[in-house]
Design an enzyme around this catalytic site. Structure first.
Site, short mmCIF file in Angstrom:
data_model
loop_
_atom_site.label_atom_id
_atom_site.label_comp_id
_atom_site.label_asym_id
_atom_site.label_seq_id
_atom_site.Cartn_x
_atom_site.Cartn_y
_atom_site.Cartn_z
CE LYS A 62 -3.69 -2.38 2.50
NZ LYS A 62 -4.40 -2.59 1.16
CB CYS A 63 4.31 1.72 -0.65
SG CYS A 63 5.92 3.02 -0.76
N GLY A 64 3.37 4.11 -2.36
CA GLY A 64 3.34 4.73 -3.55
C GLY A 64 4.41 4.05 -4.60
#
Length: 183
Positions: free
Chosen positions: A36-38
């Protein structure tokens, strides 16, 4: 003299305790990953380079970590499902670990001791952005964020460390991998 990381005890994503010795003789790119990271789209590039060079003795090893804004909150089973269904990940994944602080996994203790600083893209503002948001690492050699990468040679010794914003397909990373594969 640097110790080989290959004898380090790890747990794979299915919960089996093992060492990295089964990867001996391969060039490895060890990456702390998050869903759930850019930077999560780097999974695609990691899979691309894994597929391109697996026949030459190259492997990506993914180590989920939830230490950066809790961007890997799922269970190992959920992480495995997400990575295989969303990104088509076929490279080996391992159980969630800590890469910084008192709970730092022994693998990351060895990796960081061997390569205390990361190569970053020219004019990278990533570190400055992390500092401006109050997310500076506690210690200078700490892992900065998700998707920091360590290139390990066939002998199990760390060759290079790459910052999170240096993508797997960055020319510097690619050239470093090619040089390691040529040895």
């Amino acid at each position: 003299m640097q110790d080989s990381i290959l004898t380090t005890v790890v747990k794979d994503i299915d919960g089996e305790v093992t060492t990295l010795e089964k990867f001996a003789g391969n060039v490895l790119l060890i990456v702390n990953v998050a869903s759930k990271c850019g930077l999560t789209p780097q999974y695609e590039q990691l899979e691309n380079i894994q597929k391109a060079w697996v026949d030459r003795g190259f492997m990506v090893l993914g180590f989920p970590c939830n230490q950066f804004l809790e961007q890997e909150p799922g269970s190992d089973e959920e992480i495995k499902t997400y990575c295989t269904t969303t990104w088509g990940v076929t490279f080996p994944m391992f159980s969630k670990i800590e890469v910084n602080g008192e709970g730092r996994h022994p693998l990351y203790q060895k990796l960081i001791a061997a390569a205390p600083t990361a190569v970053a893209p020219e004019e990278s503002g990533f570190y400055a952005r992390m500092v401006s948001k109050g997310r500076a690492p506690l210690y200078p050699d700490d892992i900065l964020w998700n998707f920091e990468k360590f290139l390990v040679g066939r002998d199990g010794k760390v060759i290079q460390r790459f910052s999170p914003d240096m993508t797997p397909e960055d020319p510097i990373v690619m050239e470093s991998i090619k040089l390691a594969l040529a040895k």
